[in-house]
Write an enzyme that holds these catalytic residues in place. Sequence first.
Site, PDB file in Angstrom:
ATOM      1  N   THR A   1       0.826  -1.204   0.000  1.00 60.79           N
ATOM      2  CA  THR A   1       0.000   0.000   0.000  1.00 60.79           C
ATOM      3  C   THR A   1       0.867   1.264   0.000  1.00 60.79           C
ATOM      4  OG1 THR A   1      -1.413   1.287   1.494  1.00 60.79           O
ATOM      5  CG2 THR A   1      -0.094  -0.377   2.515  1.00 60.79           C
ATOM      6  N   ASP A   2       0.290   2.390  -0.412  1.00 59.48           N
ATOM      7  CA  ASP A   2       1.002   3.674  -0.321  1.00 59.48           C
ATOM      8  C   ASP A   2       1.029   4.187   1.120  1.00 59.48           C
ATOM      9  OD1 ASP A   2      -1.677   4.384  -0.076  1.00 59.48           O
ATOM     10  OD2 ASP A   2      -1.623   5.997  -1.563  1.00 59.48           O
ATOM     11  N   GLU A   3       0.260   3.544   2.020  1.00 59.89           N
ATOM     12  CA  GLU A   3       0.206   4.047   3.401  1.00 59.89           C
ATOM     13  C   GLU A   3       1.536   3.860   4.128  1.00 59.89           C
ATOM     14  OE1 GLU A   3      -3.370   3.463   5.580  1.00 59.89           O
ATOM     15  OE2 GLU A   3      -4.556   3.143   3.778  1.00 59.89           O
TER      16      GLU A   3
ATOM     17  N   TYR B   1      -1.701  -0.652  11.029  1.00 64.26           N
ATOM     18  CA  TYR B   1      -1.846  -1.298   9.712  1.00 64.26           C
ATOM     19  C   TYR B   1      -0.648  -0.986   8.823  1.00 64.26           C
ATOM     20  CZ  TYR B   1      -3.238  -1.673   4.787  1.00 64.26           C
ATOM     21  OH  TYR B   1      -3.252  -1.933   3.435  1.00 64.26           O
TER      22      TYR B   1
ATOM     23  N   LYS C   1       2.356  -3.407   7.286  1.00 63.12           N
ATOM     24  CA  LYS C   1       2.618  -3.575   5.849  1.00 63.12           C
ATOM     25  C   LYS C   1       4.060  -3.164   5.526  1.00 63.12           C
ATOM     26  CE  LYS C   1       0.283  -4.690   2.930  1.00 63.12           C
ATOM     27  NZ  LYS C   1      -0.077  -6.026   2.364  1.00 63.12           N
TER      28      LYS C   1
END
Length: 332
Positions: free
Chosen positions: A138-140, A164, A168
Amino acid sequence: MGLNNMKILLTGGAGFIGSAMIRYIINHTEDSVMNVDKLTYAGNLESLTTVSHNPRYQFAQVDIGDKVRMPQIFDEYQPDVVMNLAAESHVDRSIDSPDAFLQTNILGTYNLLEISRRYWQNLSDERKEKFRFHHISTDEVFGDLEDTNALFTEQTPYSPNSPYSASKASSDHLVRAWQRTYGLPTVITNCSNNYGPFHFPEKLIPLMILNALAGKPLPVYGDGGQIRDWLFVEDHVRALYLVITQGKIGERYNIGGFNERKNIEVVQTICSLLDELRPQSTPYADLISFVKDRPGHDRRYAIDATKIKQELSWQPEHSFERGMRKTVQWYL
Ligand code: NAD
Protein backbone atom coordinates in the site's frame (compact mmCIF):
# COMPACT_ATOMS: atom_id res chain seq x y z
CA MET A 1 9.00 -13.47 -18.18
CA GLY A 2 7.86 -15.36 -21.28
CA LEU A 3 5.76 -17.92 -19.40
CA ASN A 4 2.46 -19.10 -20.78
CA ASN A 5 -0.12 -20.99 -18.74
CA MET A 6 1.42 -19.96 -15.43
CA LYS A 7 0.30 -21.54 -12.18
CA ILE A 8 -0.32 -18.71 -9.76
CA LEU A 9 -0.62 -19.28 -6.02
CA LEU A 10 -2.59 -16.23 -4.89
CA THR A 11 -3.25 -15.50 -1.24
CA GLY A 12 -6.24 -13.46 -0.04
CA GLY A 13 -8.27 -14.25 -3.17
CA ALA A 14 -11.60 -14.01 -1.37
CA GLY A 15 -10.92 -10.36 -0.52
CA PHE A 16 -11.68 -7.22 -2.48
CA ILE A 17 -8.55 -6.92 -4.66
CA GLY A 18 -7.65 -10.65 -4.60
CA SER A 19 -11.04 -11.63 -6.02
CA ALA A 20 -10.74 -8.96 -8.75
CA MET A 21 -7.30 -10.38 -9.57
CA ILE A 22 -8.67 -13.92 -9.84
CA ARG A 23 -11.58 -12.82 -12.04
CA TYR A 24 -9.02 -11.08 -14.27
CA ILE A 25 -6.71 -14.13 -14.45
CA ILE A 26 -9.53 -16.52 -15.32
CA ASN A 27 -11.31 -14.18 -17.76
CA HIS A 28 -8.34 -12.59 -19.53
CA THR A 29 -5.46 -15.12 -19.44
CA GLU A 30 -4.79 -18.85 -19.87
CA ASP A 31 -3.20 -19.07 -16.41
CA SER A 32 -4.40 -21.16 -13.49
CA VAL A 33 -4.82 -19.93 -9.96
CA MET A 34 -4.83 -21.53 -6.51
CA ASN A 35 -6.62 -19.23 -4.08
CA VAL A 36 -5.31 -19.63 -0.51
CA ASP A 37 -7.52 -17.69 1.86
CA LYS A 38 -8.27 -18.07 5.56
CA LEU A 39 -11.75 -16.58 5.06
CA THR A 40 -11.67 -13.98 7.80
CA TYR A 41 -14.64 -11.60 8.14
CA ALA A 42 -13.27 -9.84 5.01
CA GLY A 43 -13.22 -12.95 2.81
CA ASN A 44 -16.26 -13.62 0.65
CA LEU A 45 -16.26 -16.52 -1.83
CA GLU A 46 -19.37 -15.10 -3.48
CA SER A 47 -17.07 -12.57 -5.14
CA LEU A 48 -15.79 -15.52 -7.19
CA THR A 49 -19.02 -17.24 -8.24
CA THR A 50 -18.55 -16.22 -11.89
CA VAL A 51 -15.20 -18.04 -12.11
CA SER A 52 -15.15 -20.67 -9.35
CA HIS A 53 -16.50 -23.46 -11.62
CA ASN A 54 -13.59 -22.96 -14.04
CA PRO A 55 -11.13 -25.93 -14.06
CA ARG A 56 -8.24 -23.43 -13.90
CA TYR A 57 -9.42 -22.27 -10.46
CA GLN A 58 -8.83 -24.01 -7.11
CA PHE A 59 -9.37 -22.94 -3.52
CA ALA A 60 -7.89 -23.91 -0.15
CA GLN A 61 -9.06 -22.43 3.13
CA VAL A 62 -5.69 -22.02 4.86
CA ASP A 63 -3.92 -19.36 6.93
CA ILE A 64 -0.73 -18.07 5.22
CA GLY A 65 0.95 -18.44 8.62
CA ASP A 66 0.24 -22.21 8.71
CA LYS A 67 3.63 -23.92 8.77
CA VAL A 68 2.23 -27.36 7.92
CA ARG A 69 -0.46 -26.80 5.31
CA MET A 70 1.30 -24.05 3.32
CA PRO A 71 4.37 -26.17 2.33
CA GLN A 72 2.00 -29.00 1.33
CA ILE A 73 0.12 -26.63 -0.96
CA PHE A 74 3.38 -25.53 -2.61
CA ASP A 75 4.45 -29.18 -3.10
CA GLU A 76 1.12 -30.24 -4.52
CA TYR A 77 0.35 -27.20 -6.66
CA GLN A 78 3.89 -26.41 -7.94
CA PRO A 79 3.33 -22.67 -8.52
CA ASP A 80 5.32 -20.56 -10.99
CA VAL A 81 4.27 -17.35 -9.26
CA VAL A 82 3.17 -16.35 -5.76
CA MET A 83 1.00 -13.24 -5.37
CA ASN A 84 0.57 -12.26 -1.74
CA LEU A 85 -2.61 -10.26 -1.17
CA ALA A 86 -3.68 -11.87 2.12
CA ALA A 87 -3.71 -9.23 4.82
CA GLU A 88 -5.62 -7.57 7.56
CA SER A 89 -6.43 -4.34 5.75
CA HIS A 90 -8.70 -2.03 7.73
CA VAL A 91 -6.93 0.86 9.53
CA ASP A 92 -9.68 1.38 12.16
CA ARG A 93 -9.54 -2.30 13.15
CA SER A 94 -5.73 -2.07 13.43
CA ILE A 95 -6.12 0.74 15.95
CA ASP A 96 -8.64 -1.22 18.06
CA SER A 97 -6.79 -4.56 17.94
CA PRO A 98 -3.39 -4.66 16.22
CA ASP A 99 -2.62 -8.31 17.04
CA ALA A 100 -4.10 -9.91 13.92
CA PHE A 101 -2.29 -7.31 11.78
CA LEU A 102 1.09 -8.28 13.16
CA GLN A 103 0.26 -11.99 12.92
CA THR A 104 -0.92 -12.02 9.31
CA ASN A 105 0.83 -9.08 7.71
CA ILE A 106 4.25 -9.64 9.28
CA LEU A 107 4.52 -13.24 10.49
CA GLY A 108 2.24 -14.58 7.75
CA THR A 109 4.36 -12.91 5.07
CA TYR A 110 7.51 -14.19 6.76
CA ASN A 111 6.13 -17.76 6.66
CA LEU A 112 5.22 -17.40 3.00
CA LEU A 113 8.68 -16.04 2.17
CA GLU A 114 10.46 -18.89 3.93
CA ILE A 115 8.30 -21.56 2.29
CA SER A 116 8.74 -19.86 -1.09
CA ARG A 117 12.50 -19.70 -0.62
CA ARG A 118 12.81 -23.40 0.20
CA TYR A 119 10.50 -24.34 -2.64
CA TRP A 120 12.31 -22.04 -5.12
CA GLN A 121 15.76 -23.33 -4.16
CA ASN A 122 14.72 -26.87 -5.12
CA LEU A 123 13.30 -25.96 -8.53
CA SER A 124 15.11 -26.79 -11.78
CA ASP A 125 17.29 -23.96 -13.09
CA GLU A 126 14.76 -23.09 -15.79
CA ARG A 127 11.82 -22.91 -13.38
CA LYS A 128 13.93 -21.16 -10.76
CA GLU A 129 14.68 -18.36 -13.19
CA LYS A 130 11.01 -17.87 -14.05
CA PHE A 131 9.68 -17.98 -10.49
CA ARG A 132 8.34 -14.74 -9.01
CA PHE A 133 7.17 -13.72 -5.53
CA HIS A 134 4.95 -10.65 -5.85
CA HIS A 135 4.07 -8.83 -2.65
CA ILE A 136 1.10 -6.46 -2.86
CA SER A 137 1.39 -3.45 -0.59
CA THR A 138 0.00 0.00 0.00
CA ASP A 139 1.00 3.67 -0.32
CA GLU A 140 0.21 4.05 3.40
CA VAL A 141 3.73 2.79 4.22
CA PHE A 142 5.08 6.19 3.08
CA GLY A 143 3.21 8.15 5.75
CA ASP A 144 1.72 11.59 5.36
CA LEU A 145 2.19 14.27 2.66
CA GLU A 146 0.41 17.01 4.62
CA ASP A 147 1.21 20.58 3.54
CA THR A 148 3.34 19.57 0.56
CA ASN A 149 2.84 19.16 -3.16
CA ALA A 150 5.10 16.11 -3.11
CA LEU A 151 4.17 12.68 -4.48
CA PHE A 152 5.27 9.25 -3.24
CA THR A 153 7.92 7.80 -5.55
CA GLU A 154 9.68 4.44 -5.30
CA GLN A 155 12.50 6.33 -3.48
CA THR A 156 10.30 7.91 -0.78
CA PRO A 157 11.44 6.70 2.68
CA TYR A 158 8.98 4.61 4.66
CA SER A 159 7.24 6.46 7.47
CA PRO A 160 4.16 4.49 8.52
CA ASN A 161 1.77 6.00 11.08
CA SER A 162 -0.88 3.37 11.87
CA PRO A 163 -0.53 -0.21 13.13
CA TYR A 164 -1.85 -1.30 9.71
CA SER A 165 0.70 0.66 7.69
CA ALA A 166 3.52 -0.27 10.09
CA SER A 167 2.70 -3.95 9.64
CA LYS A 168 2.62 -3.58 5.85
CA ALA A 169 5.91 -1.65 5.92
CA SER A 170 7.48 -4.47 7.96
CA SER A 171 6.34 -7.04 5.44
CA ASP A 172 7.74 -4.98 2.55
CA HIS A 173 11.11 -4.85 4.33
CA LEU A 174 11.09 -8.62 4.81
CA VAL A 175 10.37 -9.16 1.11
CA ARG A 176 13.22 -6.83 0.15
CA ALA A 177 15.58 -8.63 2.54
CA TRP A 178 14.65 -12.08 1.16
CA GLN A 179 15.54 -10.80 -2.30
CA ARG A 180 18.82 -9.20 -1.27
CA THR A 181 19.95 -11.92 1.13
CA TYR A 182 18.70 -15.12 -0.50
CA GLY A 183 18.19 -14.01 -4.09
CA LEU A 184 14.48 -14.89 -4.04
CA PRO A 185 13.03 -13.25 -7.19
CA THR A 186 10.61 -10.77 -5.68
CA VAL A 187 8.70 -7.69 -6.82
CA ILE A 188 6.75 -5.29 -4.60
CA THR A 189 3.92 -2.98 -5.61
CA ASN A 190 2.61 -0.10 -3.49
CA CYS A 191 -0.83 1.05 -4.52
CA SER A 192 -3.13 3.88 -3.57
CA ASN A 193 -6.75 3.51 -2.36
CA ASN A 194 -8.84 1.17 -4.47
CA TYR A 195 -12.57 1.24 -5.05
CA GLY A 196 -15.02 -0.82 -7.07
CA PRO A 197 -17.47 -3.73 -6.87
CA PHE A 198 -17.26 -6.34 -4.06
CA HIS A 199 -15.61 -3.94 -1.59
CA PHE A 200 -16.32 -4.85 2.06
CA PRO A 201 -18.85 -2.35 3.47
CA GLU A 202 -16.60 -1.07 6.31
CA LYS A 203 -14.50 0.95 3.81
CA LEU A 204 -15.38 4.57 2.93
CA ILE A 205 -17.02 4.23 -0.49
CA PRO A 206 -19.23 1.13 0.06
CA LEU A 207 -20.11 2.33 3.57
CA MET A 208 -21.36 5.66 2.21
CA ILE A 209 -23.34 4.06 -0.63
CA LEU A 210 -25.03 1.51 1.65
CA ASN A 211 -25.72 4.00 4.47
CA ALA A 212 -27.20 6.48 1.99
CA LEU A 213 -29.50 3.83 0.51
CA ALA A 214 -30.63 2.90 4.05
CA GLY A 215 -31.27 6.58 4.91
CA LYS A 216 -28.56 6.43 7.64
CA PRO A 217 -26.04 9.22 8.45
CA LEU A 218 -22.91 9.42 6.27
CA PRO A 219 -20.10 9.73 8.87
CA VAL A 220 -17.13 11.72 7.55
CA TYR A 221 -13.98 11.85 9.72
CA GLY A 222 -12.86 15.32 10.94
CA ASP A 223 -13.44 18.00 8.30
CA GLY A 224 -13.41 15.52 5.40
CA GLY A 225 -10.29 17.22 4.03
CA GLN A 226 -8.10 14.09 3.96
CA ILE A 227 -6.82 13.52 0.44
CA ARG A 228 -6.50 10.07 -1.11
CA ASP A 229 -5.50 9.02 -4.62
CA TRP A 230 -8.33 6.75 -5.86
CA LEU A 231 -7.87 3.90 -8.33
CA PHE A 232 -10.56 1.65 -9.81
CA VAL A 233 -9.77 -1.93 -8.71
CA GLU A 234 -9.85 -3.34 -12.27
CA ASP A 235 -7.09 -0.90 -13.26
CA HIS A 236 -5.05 -2.06 -10.25
CA VAL A 237 -5.25 -5.76 -11.13
CA ARG A 238 -4.23 -5.07 -14.74
CA ALA A 239 -1.14 -3.35 -13.34
CA LEU A 240 -0.42 -6.28 -11.01
CA TYR A 241 -0.56 -8.72 -13.92
CA LEU A 242 1.89 -6.60 -15.92
CA VAL A 243 4.24 -6.57 -12.94
CA ILE A 244 4.29 -10.35 -12.54
CA THR A 245 4.79 -10.92 -16.25
CA GLN A 246 7.11 -8.00 -17.14
CA GLY A 247 8.36 -6.42 -13.91
CA LYS A 248 12.04 -6.55 -13.00
CA ILE A 249 13.25 -8.68 -10.12
CA GLY A 250 14.02 -6.75 -6.94
CA GLU A 251 12.13 -3.68 -8.15
CA ARG A 252 9.27 -1.79 -6.59
CA TYR A 253 6.47 -0.20 -8.58
CA ASN A 254 4.09 2.46 -7.33
CA ILE A 255 0.56 2.20 -8.68
CA GLY A 256 -1.85 5.13 -8.46
CA GLY A 257 -4.85 6.67 -10.10
CA PHE A 258 -3.42 10.13 -10.93
CA ASN A 259 -6.59 11.13 -9.14
CA GLU A 260 -6.44 12.95 -5.78
CA ARG A 261 -9.76 13.68 -4.04
CA LYS A 262 -10.74 14.91 -0.62
CA ASN A 263 -12.87 12.43 1.30
CA ILE A 264 -15.73 14.93 1.39
CA GLU A 265 -15.57 15.24 -2.43
CA VAL A 266 -15.80 11.46 -2.73
CA VAL A 267 -18.90 11.41 -0.52
CA GLN A 268 -20.46 14.28 -2.47
CA THR A 269 -19.84 12.41 -5.74
CA ILE A 270 -21.62 9.36 -4.33
CA CYS A 271 -24.55 11.52 -3.21
CA SER A 272 -24.88 13.16 -6.65
CA LEU A 273 -24.79 9.79 -8.43
CA LEU A 274 -27.46 8.43 -6.09
CA ASP A 275 -29.58 11.57 -6.58
CA GLU A 276 -29.47 10.77 -10.29
CA LEU A 277 -29.77 6.97 -10.22
CA ARG A 278 -32.07 6.43 -7.19
CA PRO A 279 -33.73 9.83 -6.53
CA GLN A 280 -35.45 10.52 -3.22
CA SER A 281 -37.46 13.49 -1.95
CA THR A 282 -34.39 15.09 -0.28
CA PRO A 283 -30.76 15.16 -1.57
CA TYR A 284 -28.57 12.35 -0.17
CA ALA A 285 -25.97 14.98 0.83
CA ASP A 286 -28.34 16.00 3.67
CA LEU A 287 -27.24 12.76 5.40
CA ILE A 288 -23.56 13.84 5.65
CA SER A 289 -22.41 14.21 9.28
CA PHE A 290 -18.89 15.04 10.47
CA VAL A 291 -17.53 12.80 13.27
CA LYS A 292 -14.44 12.83 15.51
CA ASP A 293 -11.29 12.21 13.48
CA ARG A 294 -9.40 8.90 13.56
CA PRO A 295 -6.26 9.08 15.78
CA GLY A 296 -3.06 9.55 13.76
CA HIS A 297 -5.11 10.08 10.59
CA ASP A 298 -2.80 10.85 7.66
CA ARG A 299 -3.84 13.97 5.80
CA ARG A 300 -2.69 13.28 2.25
CA TYR A 301 -1.45 10.35 0.18
CA ALA A 302 -0.57 10.72 -3.49
CA ILE A 303 1.32 8.35 -5.75
CA ASP A 304 3.71 9.16 -8.57
CA ALA A 305 3.07 6.24 -10.94
CA THR A 306 5.45 7.45 -13.66
CA LYS A 307 7.74 4.42 -13.38
CA ILE A 308 5.10 1.78 -14.11
CA LYS A 309 3.64 4.03 -16.79
CA GLN A 310 6.99 4.39 -18.57
CA GLU A 311 8.45 0.94 -18.01
CA LEU A 312 5.37 -1.26 -18.33
CA SER A 313 3.10 1.05 -20.38
CA TRP A 314 0.36 0.94 -17.77
CA GLN A 315 -2.13 3.65 -17.04
CA PRO A 316 -5.63 3.66 -15.55
CA GLU A 317 -8.46 3.20 -18.04
CA HIS A 318 -11.20 4.46 -15.73
CA SER A 319 -11.65 8.11 -14.90
CA PHE A 320 -12.89 8.66 -11.34
CA GLU A 321 -16.34 9.62 -12.65
CA ARG A 322 -16.65 6.48 -14.80
CA GLY A 323 -15.30 4.17 -12.09
CA MET A 324 -17.59 5.66 -9.45
CA ARG A 325 -20.62 5.37 -11.70
CA LYS A 326 -19.84 1.67 -12.32
CA THR A 327 -19.33 1.15 -8.57
CA VAL A 328 -22.56 2.86 -7.48
CA GLN A 329 -24.52 1.00 -10.17
CA TRP A 330 -23.05 -2.31 -8.96
CA TYR A 331 -24.12 -1.63 -5.34
CA LEU A 332 -27.58 -0.61 -6.56
P1 NAD B 1 -9.41 -7.44 2.07
O1 NAD B 1 -9.43 -7.16 3.54
O2 NAD B 1 -10.63 -7.15 1.26
O3 NAD B 1 -9.06 -8.98 1.82
C1 NAD B 1 -8.05 -9.64 2.51
C2 NAD B 1 -8.23 -11.14 2.27
O4 NAD B 1 -7.17 -11.81 2.96
C3 NAD B 1 -9.54 -11.70 2.82
O5 NAD B 1 -10.15 -12.55 1.88
C4 NAD B 1 -9.11 -12.48 4.07
O6 NAD B 1 -9.95 -13.60 4.35
C5 NAD B 1 -7.70 -12.90 3.67
N1 NAD B 1 -6.83 -13.16 4.83
C6 NAD B 1 -6.66 -12.38 5.93
N2 NAD B 1 -5.79 -12.94 6.77
C7 NAD B 1 -5.37 -14.10 6.18
C8 NAD B 1 -4.44 -15.12 6.54
N3 NAD B 1 -3.77 -15.09 7.70
N4 NAD B 1 -4.26 -16.16 5.68
C9 NAD B 1 -4.94 -16.23 4.50
N5 NAD B 1 -5.84 -15.30 4.14
C10 NAD B 1 -6.04 -14.25 4.95
O7 NAD B 1 -8.15 -6.65 1.49
P2 NAD B 1 -7.96 -5.94 0.07
O8 NAD B 1 -8.54 -4.58 0.14
O9 NAD B 1 -8.38 -6.88 -0.99
O10 NAD B 1 -6.37 -5.78 0.05
C11 NAD B 1 -5.55 -6.81 -0.47
C12 NAD B 1 -4.09 -6.39 -0.33
O11 NAD B 1 -3.89 -5.17 -1.04
C13 NAD B 1 -3.68 -6.11 1.11
O12 NAD B 1 -2.38 -6.58 1.28
C14 NAD B 1 -3.69 -4.60 1.23
O13 NAD B 1 -2.73 -4.17 2.14
C15 NAD B 1 -3.32 -4.19 -0.17
N6 NAD B 1 -3.86 -2.88 -0.60
C16 NAD B 1 -5.18 -2.59 -0.48
C17 NAD B 1 -5.66 -1.35 -0.93
C18 NAD B 1 -7.11 -0.98 -0.86
O14 NAD B 1 -7.47 0.17 -1.15
N7 NAD B 1 -8.01 -1.91 -0.54
C19 NAD B 1 -4.76 -0.42 -1.48
C20 NAD B 1 -3.42 -0.78 -1.60
C21 NAD B 1 -2.98 -2.02 -1.16
